[in-house]
Design a protein around this motif. Structure first.
Motif, short mmCIF file in Angstrom:
data_model
loop_
_atom_site.label_atom_id
_atom_site.label_comp_id
_atom_site.label_asym_id
_atom_site.label_seq_id
_atom_site.Cartn_x
_atom_site.Cartn_y
_atom_site.Cartn_z
N ASN A 1 0.81 -1.22 0.00
CA ASN A 1 0.00 0.00 0.00
C ASN A 1 0.84 1.27 0.00
O ASN A 1 0.30 2.37 0.04
N ASP A 2 2.16 1.13 0.00
CA ASP A 2 3.03 2.31 -0.02
C ASP A 2 3.02 2.94 -1.40
O ASP A 2 3.07 2.25 -2.41
N ARG A 3 2.98 4.26 -1.43
CA ARG A 3 3.01 4.98 -2.71
C ARG A 3 4.44 5.06 -3.22
O ARG A 3 5.33 5.53 -2.52
N ARG B 1 7.21 6.71 -5.50
CA ARG B 1 7.43 8.07 -6.03
C ARG B 1 8.52 8.00 -7.10
O ARG B 1 9.63 7.54 -6.84
N GLU C 1 3.14 7.59 -8.32
CA GLU C 1 2.97 8.92 -8.90
C GLU C 1 4.33 9.47 -9.33
O GLU C 1 5.37 9.08 -8.80
N THR D 1 -2.12 0.71 -9.03
CA THR D 1 -1.31 0.63 -7.81
C THR D 1 -0.97 2.04 -7.35
O THR D 1 -1.19 3.02 -8.08
N GLN D 2 -0.42 2.15 -6.16
CA GLN D 2 -0.07 3.46 -5.58
C GLN D 2 1.27 3.92 -6.16
O GLN D 2 2.33 3.46 -5.75
N SER E 1 -0.95 4.11 -12.23
CA SER E 1 -1.54 4.66 -11.00
C SER E 1 -2.99 4.23 -10.83
O SER E 1 -3.55 4.34 -9.73
#
Length: 471
Positions: A39-41, A43, A70, A67-68, A64
């Motif tokens: 669940n970690d985004r 980067r 960006e 999944t998380q 995106s």
């Protein structure tokens, strides 16, 4: 001891045990600290903001939705390029990305998980080395490298840092090339004797790009136009004061600033081998995927500039022939002067697989034609009666992959979310992705040998013990 204290101790014990386990499998404290939960985004930063980087941002946006992840940062030494990519990131992710001129500035960020490299061909390997040494995972466009020493150094850096590195050879994640691999390795068409690829277009390819001189319908349609006049008679959007020319050269011999070399680097031999780096990198990688080979034994190449006399250095028509340790010939050919029927053909002793279309087409057929038990007298087709325009024959089986898109000679575009998701999943699991650094090293060997043969006019050999190219 209350429950809260007990939970705290349990968590500390778990962390210590996990750290010990991580060390046992070769993860250092730094890489362990970068393990991402489901669940970690994630980067992402973008290094190089030209046209391919636009596709990279698009890939992140597509991913995106699954999944998380960006895009949070863009980096390019040209101010216009980073402004354009920053605007795209803002539009896609509703955030203001941080912009950087130099890679070391962006890589100093502690909260950046991965970096996608879309720069000049000659910069890929050096920047990949820099990225992983900074503790970031990396997605690097093909070719992985076009200088052998740089390929070795980047491979070494990836292995030592244990960062998760994905090559931009997306066909390793796509269902039809993988299905072809399974057929070839099952022995259905027998031992492979020849793999042939001919991928053609009828266009100036890599010249007159939008951010340089651009083009228009008049230029494209005027068959009498002097291409040099268009190239040198129009003003490029790139000005020397808006970039860092010496930094762009990245160790190449100094030379006067030239916006066309900068923006159309694929046409100039000091920075790219053009057809070999750009297209044969995909082609040879597919050959390696299908046959489980890692390097050619020998390579010889030829070609020239026959269609687009616009001051380019790299050929617009080229052919390479490579032999492999398992005992087969691989030939690759491209012309930019005629787009007739691109194809891939895998010839085995007991049959043939034909791929219809360029690069990642999804239309493959399997036939016994050409094999030792080709046809009986009763079933052999009368080739004299087959129309020349007939794309498929009765004896050809069209390859279908359950759950995949329908067969098509076009296939997916370059912005492949499946390949992107494979990288992101591998980042979370801390494991190799589908197109790892060894695959990148392998396609680099093939392309470097072809390019060196083209320019030297010599047949070249790979020494696997020394990992050197020899005459």
């Amino acid at each position: 001891m209350d429950d809260a204290q007990k939970d705290c101790i349990d968590r500390r014990t778990f962390v210590k045990q996990a750290a010990v386990a991580a060390t046992a499998i070769g993860m250092n404290a730094h890489s362990y600290g970068r393990v991402l939960g489901s669940n970690d985004r994630i980067r992402i930063g973008h290094l190089g903001c030209g046209w391919r980087s636009e596709g990279h941002v698009n890939m992140v946006e597509l991913a995106s939705k699954q999944t998380q992840v960006e895009s949070v940062a863009v980096c390019d030494i040209w101010s216009l390029a980073r402004e354009q990519r920053g605007a795209q990131v803002k539009k896609y992710f509703d955030l203001n990305p941080q912009t950087y001129k130099y890679s070391e500035e962006m890589l100093a960020r502690k909260d950046l998980d991965g970096v996608m490299i879309a720069t000049g061909d000659h910069q890929h390997a050096k920047l990949c080395t820099e990225v992983v040494r900074a503790g970031k995972d990396c997605y690097v466009e093909k070719p992985f490298a076009n200088v052998l020493s740089e390929a070795k150094e980047a491979r070494k850096a990836v292995r030592e840092t244990k960062q998760v590195v994905q090559m931009g050879t997306q066909f390793r994640s796509q269902p039809y090339p993988l299905a072809v691999r399974d057929i070839v390795q099952s022995g259905r068409i027998g031992d492979i004797v020849h793999i042939e690829q001919e991928w053609n277009v009828n266009e100036e390819r890599w010249r007159f790009v939008k951010n340089d001189t651009g083009n228009n319908d008049e230029m494209v349609q005027d068959r009498k136009l002097e291409w040099k006049q268009w190239l040198y008679g129009r003003k490029s959007m790139l000005r020397e004061e808006d970039t860092d020319w010496k930094r762009w050269l990245l160790g190449k011999p100094d030379r006067p600033f030239d916006p066309h070399v900068y923006l159309e680097f694929r046409l100039y031999k000091d920075f790219s081998s053009g057809i070999f780096d750009q297209w044969m990198s995909h082609g040879s990688d597919l050959v390696h995927l299908w046959t489980d080979e890692k390097y050619p034994k020998s390579a010889v190449a030829n070609g020239g500039i026959f269609a687009w006399k616009d001051d380019r250095q790299n050929p617009d028509t080229a052919v390479a022939a490579l032999t492999y340790p398992k005992g087969f010939l691989y030939t690759y050919k491209t012309t930019f002067g005629n787009s007739y029927r691109s194809f891939t053909r895998i010839m085995g002793r007991d049959g043939t697989i034909e791929g219809h279309g360029c690069e990642g087409g999804y239309l493959y057929t399997i036939t016994k034609e050409g094999g030792r038990d080709e046809f009986s007298e009763e079933t052999e087709p009368d080739y004299r009666s087959i129309p020349i325009t007939a794309p498929l024959q009765e004896h050809e089986e069209v390859l279908h992959v359950p759950g995949a898109p329908s067969p098509s000679s076009q296939g997916p575009n370059d912005d492949d979310v499946v390949h992107m998701m494979n990288w992101l999943t591998a980042m979370r699991a801390r494991k190799d992705p589908n197109a790892n650094v060894d695959h990148g090293f392998s396609h680099s060997i093939a392309c470097i040998m072809a390019a060196q043969s083209y320019w030297s006019g010599k047949k070249l050999y790979w020494n696997p013990e020394k990992e050197e190219i020899e005459e």
